[in-house]
Design a protein around this motif. Structure first.
Motif, PDB file in Angstrom:
ATOM      1  N   SER A 267       3.830   0.697  -2.724  1.00 54.34           N
ATOM      2  CA  SER A 267       2.658   0.476  -1.874  1.00 54.34           C
ATOM      3  C   SER A 267       2.959  -0.653  -0.907  1.00 54.34           C
ATOM      4  O   SER A 267       3.742  -1.558  -1.201  1.00 54.34           O
ATOM      5  CB  SER A 267       1.412   0.151  -2.706  1.00 54.34           C
ATOM      6  OG  SER A 267       1.616  -1.007  -3.494  1.00 54.34           O
ATOM      7  N   ARG A 268       2.334  -0.611   0.240  1.00 58.78           N
ATOM      8  CA  ARG A 268       2.555  -1.582   1.312  1.00 58.78           C
ATOM      9  C   ARG A 268       1.375  -2.525   1.409  1.00 58.78           C
ATOM     10  O   ARG A 268       0.221  -2.104   1.331  1.00 58.78           O
ATOM     11  CB  ARG A 268       2.717  -0.822   2.629  1.00 58.78           C
ATOM     12  CG  ARG A 268       2.917  -1.679   3.853  1.00 58.78           C
ATOM     13  CD  ARG A 268       4.349  -2.031   4.068  1.00 58.78           C
ATOM     14  NE  ARG A 268       4.557  -2.696   5.362  1.00 58.78           N
ATOM     15  CZ  ARG A 268       5.648  -3.341   5.689  1.00 58.78           C
ATOM     16  NH1 ARG A 268       6.650  -3.412   4.845  1.00 58.78           N
ATOM     17  NH2 ARG A 268       5.781  -3.913   6.874  1.00 58.78           N
ATOM     18  N   ASP A 269       1.651  -3.826   1.535  1.00 56.75           N
ATOM     19  CA  ASP A 269       0.615  -4.822   1.742  1.00 56.75           C
ATOM     20  C   ASP A 269       0.601  -5.175   3.228  1.00 56.75           C
ATOM     21  O   ASP A 269       1.471  -5.905   3.712  1.00 56.75           O
ATOM     22  CB  ASP A 269       0.896  -6.066   0.885  1.00 56.75           C
ATOM     23  CG  ASP A 269      -0.221  -7.094   0.948  1.00 56.75           C
ATOM     24  OD1 ASP A 269      -0.947  -7.120   1.957  1.00 56.75           O
ATOM     25  OD2 ASP A 269      -0.367  -7.879  -0.002  1.00 56.75           O
ATOM     26  N   THR A 272       0.514  -9.092   4.238  1.00 53.52           N
ATOM     27  CA  THR A 272       1.719  -9.918   4.132  1.00 53.52           C
ATOM     28  C   THR A 272       2.947  -9.246   4.746  1.00 53.52           C
ATOM     29  O   THR A 272       3.967  -9.903   4.959  1.00 53.52           O
ATOM     30  CB  THR A 272       2.036 -10.234   2.661  1.00 53.52           C
ATOM     31  OG1 THR A 272       2.366  -9.015   1.968  1.00 53.52           O
ATOM     32  CG2 THR A 272       0.846 -10.891   1.974  1.00 53.52           C
ATOM     33  N   GLU A 276       5.113  -3.602  -2.583  1.00 50.72           N
ATOM     34  CA  GLU A 276       5.086  -3.676  -4.040  1.00 50.72           C
ATOM     35  C   GLU A 276       5.709  -2.413  -4.603  1.00 50.72           C
ATOM     36  O   GLU A 276       5.414  -1.301  -4.149  1.00 50.72           O
ATOM     37  CB  GLU A 276       3.655  -3.818  -4.567  1.00 50.72           C
ATOM     38  CG  GLU A 276       3.615  -3.927  -6.098  1.00 50.72           C
ATOM     39  CD  GLU A 276       2.207  -3.992  -6.668  1.00 50.72           C
ATOM     40  OE1 GLU A 276       1.793  -5.086  -7.091  1.00 50.72           O
ATOM     41  OE2 GLU A 276       1.535  -2.933  -6.685  1.00 50.72           O
ATOM     42  N   THR A 292       7.672  -7.410  -5.969  1.00 48.75           N
ATOM     43  CA  THR A 292       7.194  -7.507  -4.589  1.00 48.75           C
ATOM     44  C   THR A 292       8.345  -8.007  -3.721  1.00 48.75           C
ATOM     45  O   THR A 292       9.113  -8.879  -4.120  1.00 48.75           O
ATOM     46  CB  THR A 292       5.980  -8.444  -4.446  1.00 48.75           C
ATOM     47  OG1 THR A 292       6.320  -9.739  -4.986  1.00 48.75           O
ATOM     48  CG2 THR A 292       4.779  -7.886  -5.183  1.00 48.75           C
ATOM     49  N   THR A 294       8.674  -9.566  -0.035  1.00 47.59           N
ATOM     50  CA  THR A 294       7.803 -10.132   1.000  1.00 47.59           C
ATOM     51  C   THR A 294       8.620 -10.934   2.006  1.00 47.59           C
ATOM     52  O   THR A 294       9.421 -11.787   1.607  1.00 47.59           O
ATOM     53  CB  THR A 294       6.739 -11.051   0.368  1.00 47.59           C
ATOM     54  OG1 THR A 294       6.072 -10.359  -0.688  1.00 47.59           O
ATOM     55  CG2 THR A 294       5.722 -11.498   1.403  1.00 47.59           C
TER      56      THR A 294
END
Length: 296
Positions: A267-269, A272, A276, A292, A294
């Motif tokens: 999944s994409r945040d 930020t 993940e 994660t 980042t």
């Protein structure tokens, strides 16, 4: 920086690490009783300068399923730090035995890409002893500098020494619901032969990884995969998209019993710009590793 610095001329051999680790559980020469928050940890730094071996990096890429693109995968830095962590953990002045401990979390902050052939100096120290409901947590912190003295990366490996503490009576959070998860974004397949190859490349020949009998001796139904292998292999799904400057955080869950097929869920945040990745059991859905990636 610790007051006392031990400069190693070469990393401890995997045989030395294994022998010292098993010696630590013998009753005659074993460690002291349960740790306490006030237990004093060794005020010592272990230092080692290494030339990043291109051949070994190539073997590592092959065994974790990454392309050998001429750069050092982010989790390979943990492989470089592992002998220094063990040198501290297995020293006579360390107040707890390494055998039976659990690697629960790892945070690697890379400030730039590393290429094979570079010379890196690693300095590892230990601290931040604190209570957890399952035992005592300890951080092993490694700083990586290049030949010019510039900081390349830093890493915190958090280990759990299992014992009773003042927090042992606290309730854990709600257990995640188990059930067959949806279709994964990718699948990892792993068996004992592959993990033994990883043990040879990484230097981590803990018996729980080397054979079903070794796993059973420590309470598992068979041998288990290195959590660091899983964390590295998970990065296949973001290969080519890991930033030069990156924070790679890993939280380890239930071990992977060999042989196994593991589902990867990505999944994409957007807030930020990170990603993940969760490695899950394909039948029951519980997490093996949550990672994660980042941008720094």
């Amino acid at each position: 920086m610790a007051k006392n610095v031990t400069v190693l001329q070469a990393p401890p051999s995997s045989l030395s690490v294994l022998t010292r680790g098993l010696r630590g559980i013998l009753p005659v020469v074993g460690k002291q009783g349960p740790l306490k928050p006030e237990t004093v940890l060794p005020d010592r730094t272990v230092e080692l300068t290494v030339d990043v071996d291109p051949a070994r990096v190539g073997e590592y890429c092959e065994v974790v399923g990454l392309k050998n693109t001429g750069e050092v995968p982010v989790m390979y830095l943990y492989v470089l730090s592992f002998p220094l962590i063990m040198d501290l953990f297995l020293a006579d002045d360390f107040p707890a035995a390494a055998v039976g401990s659990v690697h629960v979390e790892n945070t690697l902050t890379r400030r730039r890409r590393v290429v094979p052939g570079e010379s890196l100096t690693l300095r590892t120290s230990v601290g931040n002893l604190r209570e957890h409901r399952k035992g005592m947590l300890i951080d092993f912190t490694t700083e990586f500098t290049d030949a010019s003295g510039a900081s390349v990366a830093s890493e915190v490996s958090t280990m759990l020494i299992q014992q009773r503490t003042s927090l042992s009576g606290e309730k854990s959070g709600p257990a995640p619901k188990e059930g067959r998860p949806g279709a994964p974004d990718a699948v990892l397949s792993v068996n004992g032969s592959l993990i033994r190859r990883y043990a040879g490349v990484s230097g981590d020949r803990n018996p729980i990884h080397m054979s079903p009998l070794g796993g059973k001796a420590f309470g598992f139904p068979s041998s288990i995969a290195h959590g660091a292998w899983t964390a590295a292999a998970m990065l296949r799904v973001v290969e080519g998209h890991v930033p030069d400057a990156v924070v790679h955080h890993v939280r380890f869950g239930k071990p992977v019993i060999l042989p196994a097929r593991i589902g990867l869920y990505v999944s994409r945040d957007e807030a930020t710009g990170g990603t993940e990745i969760v490695a899950k059991d394909l039948k029951k859905g519980f997490p093996h590793v949550t990672a994660t990636v980042t941008p720094l």
